[in-house]
Design an enzyme around this catalytic site. Sequence first.
Site, PDB file in Angstrom:
ATOM      1  N   HIS A 165      38.628  30.824  43.324  1.00  0.00           N
ATOM      2  CA  HIS A 165      37.767  31.964  43.668  1.00  0.00           C
ATOM      3  C   HIS A 165      36.613  31.969  42.685  1.00  0.00           C
ATOM      4  CE1 HIS A 165      36.250  36.071  44.145  1.00  0.00           C
ATOM      5  NE2 HIS A 165      36.212  36.091  42.829  1.00  0.00           N
TER       6      HIS A 165
ATOM      7  N   LYS B 201      43.687  29.482  41.920  1.00  0.00           N
ATOM      8  CA  LYS B 201      44.616  30.186  42.805  1.00  0.00           C
ATOM      9  C   LYS B 201      46.009  29.533  42.826  1.00  0.00           C
ATOM     10  CE  LYS B 201      41.087  32.074  45.942  1.00  0.00           C
ATOM     11  NZ  LYS B 201      40.618  32.096  47.354  1.00  0.00           N
TER      12      LYS B 201
ATOM     13  N   TYR C 109      40.752  42.402  45.970  1.00  0.00           N
ATOM     14  CA  TYR C 109      40.180  41.973  47.254  1.00  0.00           C
ATOM     15  C   TYR C 109      39.926  43.151  48.206  1.00  0.00           C
ATOM     16  CZ  TYR C 109      40.627  36.888  46.513  1.00  0.00           C
ATOM     17  OH  TYR C 109      40.473  35.587  46.076  1.00  0.00           O
TER      18      TYR C 109
ATOM     19  N   GLU D 178      34.259  42.051  38.656  1.00  0.00           N
ATOM     20  CA  GLU D 178      35.461  41.217  38.600  1.00  0.00           C
ATOM     21  C   GLU D 178      35.831  40.848  37.161  1.00  0.00           C
ATOM     22  OE1 GLU D 178      34.719  37.986  41.319  1.00  0.00           O
ATOM     23  OE2 GLU D 178      34.717  39.338  43.056  1.00  0.00           O
TER      24      GLU D 178
ATOM     25  N   ASN E 142      42.765  27.874  49.195  1.00  0.00           N
ATOM     26  CA  ASN E 142      41.587  27.060  48.889  1.00  0.00           C
ATOM     27  C   ASN E 142      41.301  26.922  47.394  1.00  0.00           C
ATOM     28  OD1 ASN E 142      40.705  29.631  48.525  1.00  0.00           O
ATOM     29  ND2 ASN E 142      39.001  29.529  49.956  1.00  0.00           N
TER      30      ASN E 142
END
Length: 140
Positions: free
Chosen positions: A117, A11, A51, A128, A114
Amino acid sequence: MAIERTLSIIKPDATKRNLTGKIVAKFEEAGLRVVASKRVQLTAAQAGEFYAEHKERPFYGELVAFMISEPVVLQVLEGEGAIAKNREVMGATDPAAAAEGTIRKEFALSKGENSVHGSDSEASAAREIAFFFSGLELVG
Ligand code: RTP
Ligand code: MG
């Protein structure tokens, strides 16, 4: 256990801090193999659709804005039980709750920023991976 493939995203908080190599090393040390990899700048439409399951959650807008704030590294990881193994190496969503030695414990800044993913089920992994990669880009 079956050989699986899962989608991993490094990320923006991590790409910005030049942590891509350190994060990939953790996956490789755990026995996962990178079979596809690309660095991209996501658009709001792409991040929003990716998302979509979180559309009604209060953090959705913030999450989409974060995911387009810097480039991300999209990867397909392959290995025995890759979906669960990847999530084990990532650690809990909130770094405060993540186990020692996990990526999020070591690198994540907050519950939102964070660092990584990972797909959370076989169905999510299939969706995905297909969302970001064509079959020709997967080289096992
Ligand atoms: P991911 O989908 O990114 O692998 O993470 P996850 O399954 O551990 O977490 P999930 O519940 O699916 O949430 C997706 C991402 O949204 C952000 N988030 N922010 N501020 C908050 O309370 C909050 N909660 C979740 C995180 O970036 C999380 O990874
Ligand atoms: Mg999730």
